[in-house]
Design a protein around this motif. Structure first.
Motif, PDB file in Angstrom:
ATOM      1  N   ILE A  83       0.844  -1.195   0.000  1.00  0.00           N
ATOM      2  CA  ILE A  83       0.000   0.000   0.000  1.00  0.00           C
ATOM      3  C   ILE A  83       0.881   1.248   0.000  1.00  0.00           C
ATOM      4  O   ILE A  83       1.681   1.460   0.916  1.00  0.00           O
ATOM      5  N   ARG A  84       0.719   2.066  -1.032  1.00  0.00           N
ATOM      6  CA  ARG A  84       1.429   3.347  -1.135  1.00  0.00           C
ATOM      7  C   ARG A  84       0.480   4.458  -0.683  1.00  0.00           C
ATOM      8  O   ARG A  84      -0.647   4.543  -1.161  1.00  0.00           O
ATOM      9  N   VAL A  85       0.925   5.301   0.224  1.00  0.00           N
ATOM     10  CA  VAL A  85       0.047   6.329   0.777  1.00  0.00           C
ATOM     11  C   VAL A  85       0.346   7.695   0.186  1.00  0.00           C
ATOM     12  O   VAL A  85       1.492   8.009  -0.176  1.00  0.00           O
ATOM     13  N   GLY A  86      -0.704   8.505   0.083  1.00  0.00           N
ATOM     14  CA  GLY A  86      -0.570   9.855  -0.436  1.00  0.00           C
ATOM     15  C   GLY A  86      -1.777  10.683  -0.048  1.00  0.00           C
ATOM     16  O   GLY A  86      -2.527  10.329   0.859  1.00  0.00           O
ATOM     17  N   ASN A  87      -1.986  11.791  -0.781  1.00  0.00           N
ATOM     18  CA  ASN A  87      -3.107  12.671  -0.463  1.00  0.00           C
ATOM     19  C   ASN A  87      -3.723  13.241  -1.733  1.00  0.00           C
ATOM     20  O   ASN A  87      -3.148  13.150  -2.823  1.00  0.00           O
ATOM     21  N   PHE A  88      -4.889  13.857  -1.575  1.00  0.00           N
ATOM     22  CA  PHE A  88      -5.658  14.352  -2.712  1.00  0.00           C
ATOM     23  C   PHE A  88      -5.064  15.609  -3.343  1.00  0.00           C
ATOM     24  O   PHE A  88      -5.476  15.994  -4.436  1.00  0.00           O
ATOM     25  N   GLU A  89      -4.126  16.247  -2.670  1.00  0.00           N
ATOM     26  CA  GLU A  89      -3.548  17.479  -3.213  1.00  0.00           C
ATOM     27  C   GLU A  89      -2.283  17.222  -4.018  1.00  0.00           C
ATOM     28  O   GLU A  89      -2.060  17.867  -5.053  1.00  0.00           O
ATOM     29  N   ASP A  90      -1.467  16.295  -3.560  1.00  0.00           N
ATOM     30  CA  ASP A  90      -0.134  16.112  -4.153  1.00  0.00           C
ATOM     31  C   ASP A  90      -0.005  14.899  -5.058  1.00  0.00           C
ATOM     32  O   ASP A  90       0.940  14.830  -5.851  1.00  0.00           O
ATOM     33  N   ASN A  91      -0.919  13.945  -4.958  1.00  0.00           N
ATOM     34  CA  ASN A  91      -0.650  12.641  -5.570  1.00  0.00           C
ATOM     35  C   ASN A  91      -1.727  12.140  -6.513  1.00  0.00           C
ATOM     36  O   ASN A  91      -1.769  10.947  -6.821  1.00  0.00           O
ATOM     37  N   LEU A  92      -2.592  13.015  -6.990  1.00  0.00           N
ATOM     38  CA  LEU A  92      -3.632  12.561  -7.913  1.00  0.00           C
ATOM     39  C   LEU A  92      -3.039  12.040  -9.223  1.00  0.00           C
ATOM     40  O   LEU A  92      -3.675  11.228  -9.909  1.00  0.00           O
ATOM     41  N   ASP A  93      -1.832  12.477  -9.559  1.00  0.00           N
ATOM     42  CA  ASP A  93      -1.209  11.982 -10.792  1.00  0.00           C
ATOM     43  C   ASP A  93      -0.911  10.490 -10.711  1.00  0.00           C
ATOM     44  O   ASP A  93      -0.751   9.826 -11.740  1.00  0.00           O
ATOM     45  N   TRP A  94      -0.877   9.931  -9.491  1.00  0.00           N
ATOM     46  CA  TRP A  94      -0.667   8.482  -9.361  1.00  0.00           C
ATOM     47  C   TRP A  94      -1.837   7.695  -9.946  1.00  0.00           C
ATOM     48  O   TRP A  94      -1.696   6.515 -10.274  1.00  0.00           O
ATOM     49  N   LEU A  95      -2.993   8.340 -10.051  1.00  0.00           N
ATOM     50  CA  LEU A  95      -4.179   7.636 -10.533  1.00  0.00           C
ATOM     51  C   LEU A  95      -4.060   7.232 -11.998  1.00  0.00           C
ATOM     52  O   LEU A  95      -4.808   6.369 -12.456  1.00  0.00           O
ATOM     53  N   LYS A  96      -3.137   7.826 -12.721  1.00  0.00           N
ATOM     54  CA  LYS A  96      -2.990   7.489 -14.145  1.00  0.00           C
ATOM     55  C   LYS A  96      -2.550   6.048 -14.341  1.00  0.00           C
ATOM     56  O   LYS A  96      -2.729   5.475 -15.427  1.00  0.00           O
ATOM     57  N   ASP A  97      -1.991   5.434 -13.302  1.00  0.00           N
ATOM     58  CA  ASP A  97      -1.542   4.039 -13.394  1.00  0.00           C
ATOM     59  C   ASP A  97      -2.592   3.047 -12.909  1.00  0.00           C
ATOM     60  O   ASP A  97      -2.408   1.831 -13.039  1.00  0.00           O
ATOM     61  N   ALA A  98      -3.684   3.558 -12.340  1.00  0.00           N
ATOM     62  CA  ALA A  98      -4.662   2.663 -11.705  1.00  0.00           C
ATOM     63  C   ALA A  98      -5.659   2.117 -12.714  1.00  0.00           C
ATOM     64  O   ALA A  98      -6.270   2.868 -13.482  1.00  0.00           O
TER      65      ALA A  98
END
Length: 801
Positions: free
Chosen positions: A86-101
């Motif tokens: 599980i990789r943790v992040g937040n809605f302000e800084d890490n939404l770009d991670w969603l491109k891999d989901a």
């Protein structure tokens, strides 16, 4: 479009979101878990002088949830290693991670405005075609996706998991008019095979199926309780296992769920289902509302309908008197009807006895049950299209043994309707359609096929078999039984594979079971490609039939006991050295002899929720069905493959056996050595036997050759025996073991080191089996061992002596 899950993301690290992420990690997938940025520093953070710009602070909610789950009970993780995925992040800084989901699960607070705002925020970052689902418990799915792009809406599905997500079997799948059927199928497949859930297809109406009917049932129960002057303790006594409901019954269940959650779900129906004929029922009573205002929310706040205290008597559970709003000691509840019901094993007969009774139990149950049945049937086609979806939802979501329509059949539709009509209750058209068709039950079964009354067709239609699911009862009804006795049955499950099914009480192992194990191996060798050992009871196998063992001890039948143990050893060895592949598919409790059977398969195909271990030490014995031998053999093989000293591996096996260590999941079973690292885990127990069958066929296709009996097992002798005994002695000095525990541990150590050998040597399996049997019989002659067995049989717990 070919869809495949490689990475997932969960939005919201609350109680549900975090545990959904944990279950994805349990299944072996990399998961991103995002939550909001904390609005301010905590006092501890201020004292450290950190700022809100620190990534650790900004990820505090998600990271804290991942850490908190290590301590939660029941545990969300299969093993602690799941957290590493599980990789943790937040809605302000890490939404770009969603491109891999490939799958994004939204599980934030139950507010339409907040959910829609989050969807708008993430849409630029999600890749086209990725699946996005909401875990809302009742907000209409179509309203959530309003205003989003066509691609978003086509790939948007409701997936309502139940708490706790690891353990509750139900997920409700909700589609909208815009949902692409392919996306809905992809979501269903992920929830089924990856998350291990039972699927129910719900219509997009407030609270869907389970919560709509379940919350009605709880609130109507409260209404009848208050009108009849019953106490909370009385109602939980009536509405528990006696009527096929969980032990938590009504009010303990409400405490577990949270009273605020119940009120929120009830309010959602009241606000969004204005045409519900029982809308007023969803207004919680004044005392319930007052409890929520006082923060008496249940387990989450330490008190609800019940409150745990420490008194002079020790730990005590008080019950709320809803009339005075005071907590009081629970009175002794005794209803003659419930005492009579305890003697009735058949649930249908028990229900008829209680619901139609003329006593205080019947006076309560009849209005609660009959009104709930009428409410449920009126929900078709509103929340579901047929009875099957509703029955599954209530069985899996609220742990009812029978769904509403199954319960109605048990009570007798015709008989109950006559009483309803006599009381002036309006009978829904669907019930009239059923009875006018000449049928008297919602379900009918014949020759292993079940049909259900379908509202649209106004007639019974056969329920199709589910692909990838084998139901043993249906096969037996279709005359696929090869052999059977009182303890086990051998069934032809198709494609040249047989299945050995245990069906004694708790699936314990007795003479019948052992006899059928022997017969199954012979029959398979002669007429089948391979054998599956499994069943579809509550648990795979709870071990040996200790009552029979104790009776033999009382009669002094030591030769018979020796023969009994040898027969079980031989049966396990025959599984191991069968001419055809044997796959054991354990699930639930897999203890003692059940574990030993699993250890002797060519492969195991465990369900994810398999609680496996060699627990014989708890009753003063040692594993003597080849379990101790197998743990030594596996320790030796792991050492050889690691090119390492064997003793540390033997030491691990020793302490697992000596402390009766039980794995809390199949994944942990691998780490403890009860399962092989190569044993594939089935996430959905419903698929277990079909998966095991495919494993057998794969072994056969590969050109299976039975293994050769082992004669190369290292026995380290006296020095290793002394070291293991010293370790056990240190446990006693630390207060973790009694003198009798140490005596038992010594017997275990003797088998694991090969007995009284003055130097290391190689020994055979038969040599170790003889040592097992010798140790087992000597311990069985000990008074303290017999006391432990007697205590277990009498109280369900072995005495510590």
């Amino acid at each position: 479009m070919t869809r495949k899950l490689e990475k997932a993301a969960v939005l919201g690290a609350g109680i549900m979101g975090a545990q959904i992420a944990a279950q994805l990690a349990n299944a072996g997938y990399s998961v991103t878990l995002l939550d909001i940025v904390p609005p301010s520093l905590s006092p501890e953070e201020e004292a450290k002088g950190v700022s809100l710009s620190d990534p650790k602070i900004r990820n505090r909610f998600a990271a804290g949830a991942v850490e908190k789950m290590h301590k939660m009970k029941p545990a969300p993780y299969f093993t602690g290693a799941s957290a590493g995925l599980i990789r943790v992040g937040n809605f302000e800084d890490n939404l770009d991670w969603l491109k891999d989901a490939d799958w994004i699960v939204e599980a934030i607070v139950e507010r339409l405005d907040l959910k829609k705002a989050l969807y708008e925020k993430i849409e630029p970052f999600r890749k086209p075609g990725s699946l996005i689902t909401s875990n809302t418990s009742g907000i209409p799915i179509a309203s959530l996706s309003e205003g989003r792009s066509e691609d978003f809406r086509r790939n948007f599905v409701g997936t309502h998991f139940f708490n706790p997500p690891r353990y509750m079997h139900l997920v409700e799948i909700i589609r909208t008019p815009d949902t692409d059927p392919e996306a809905a199928c992809f979501a269903a497949g992920l929830c089924d095979k990856v998350m291990g859930k039972g699927l129910v297809y719900a219509n997009d109406k407030p609270n869907f199926i389970a919560n709509r009917i379940g919350i009605y049932g709880i609130l109507h129960t409260i209404k009848v309780m208050t009108e009849g002057g019953y106490s909370i303790t009385e109602i939980d006594k009536i509405t528990g296992p006696a009527i096929g409901r969980p032990k938590s019954a009504t009010f303990r269940t409400a405490d577990l769920a949270g009273l605020d959650t119940t009120m929120l779900v009830a309010g959602n129906v009241y606000d969004n289902a204005p045409d519900d004929e029982c809308r007023s029922t969803f207004v919680v009573p004044d005392f319930f509302r007052e409890m929520v205002e006082r923060k008496w929310l249940g387990d989450k706040t330490g008190q609800g309908f019940y409150k745990k205290i420490q008194s002079e008597k020790g730990r005590e559970i008080l019950a709320l008197n809803y009339k005075t709003m005071e907590y009081e000691p629970q009175p002794k509840v005794s209803f003659p009807a419930l005492e009579t019901a305890k003697t009735i094993n058949d649930l249908g007969e028990r229900l008829r006895t209680l619901v139609y009774g003329k006593d205080r139990v019947g006076e309560f149950l009849w209005p609660v049950v009959s009104d709930t049945l009428l409410y449920t049937v009126r929900r078709i086609p509103e929340v579901a299209d047929d009875p099957v979806q509703i029955d599954k939802a209530m069985r899996w979501g609220f742990n009812w043994e029978l769904g509403p329509f199954e319960m109605w059949d048990a009570l007798g539709v015709e008989k109950s309707v006559k009483r309803m009509e006599a009381e002036g209750k309006e009978i829904p058209q669907l019930v009239a359609d059923l009875l006018s068709s000449g049928k008297k039950s919602w379900y009918e079964s014949s020759a292993g096929k079940t049909s259900v009354f379908m509202p649209a067709a106004k007639q019974h239609q056969e329920i199709p078999d589910s692909p990838g699911v084998i139901i043993l009862k249906d096969l037996k009804d279709r005359e696929k039984v090869i052999k059977k006795n009182g303890g086990a049955t051998l069934i032809d499950i198709g494609d040249g594979v047989a299945c050995l099914e245990f069906h004694s009480k708790m699936n314990t192992i007795g003479a019948d079971t052992v006899s059928m194990m022997q017969a199954a191996v012979k029959e398979t060798a002669a007429n089948f490609q391979g054998l599956v050992v499994s069943n579809q009871g509550d648990n795979f196998c709870a071990g040996a039939n200790l009552m029979m063992v104790l009776l033999a001890v009382a009669e002094g039948e030591w030769d018979d006991l020796n023969l009994m143990i040898r027969s079980f050893q031989n049966a396990c060895m025959n599984l191991r050295y069968s001419d055809k592949p044997v796959v054991v598919a354990p699930f639930g409790l897999t203890l003692g002899g059940g574990c030993e059977i699993t250890l002797h398969g060519d492969k195991a195909r465990p369900a994810a929720e398999t609680y496996i271990g060699l627990v014989e030490v708890g009753v003063g014995l040692l594993p003597a069905g080849g379990g101790t031998k197998e743990m030594l053999l596996r320790a030796a093989d792991r050492a050889k493959h690691s090119d390492a000293d064997v003793f540390p591996f033997i030491k691990d096996a020793f302490f697992n056996i000596a402390t009766a260590k039980v794995a809390t999941s199949a994944a942990e079973g691998r780490t403890l050595g009860y399962l092989r690292q190569t044993d594939v885990i089935t996430m959905n127990k419903d698929r277990l036997i079909a998966d095991a069958k495919q494993t057998v066929l794969a072994l056969a296709l590969e050109g299976y050759r039975k293994p050769t009996p082992r004669t190369d097992i290292p026995a380290l002798g006296e020095s290793a025996l002394a070291a293991l005994k010293l370790g056990a002695h240190m446990m006693m000095r630390g207060g973790y073991a009694s003198e009798h525990d140490i005596k038992i541990a010594g017997k275990v150590a003797k088998v694991l080191t090969g007995g009284d050998l003055n130097h290391p040597t190689l020994v055979s399996e038969e040599y170790l089996l003889d040592l097992e049997r010798e140790g087992f019989l000597s311990l069985l002659g000990e008074r303290k061992t017999q006391e432990r067995i007697q205590s277990l049989l009498k109280t369900g717990k072995p005495v510590r002596n």
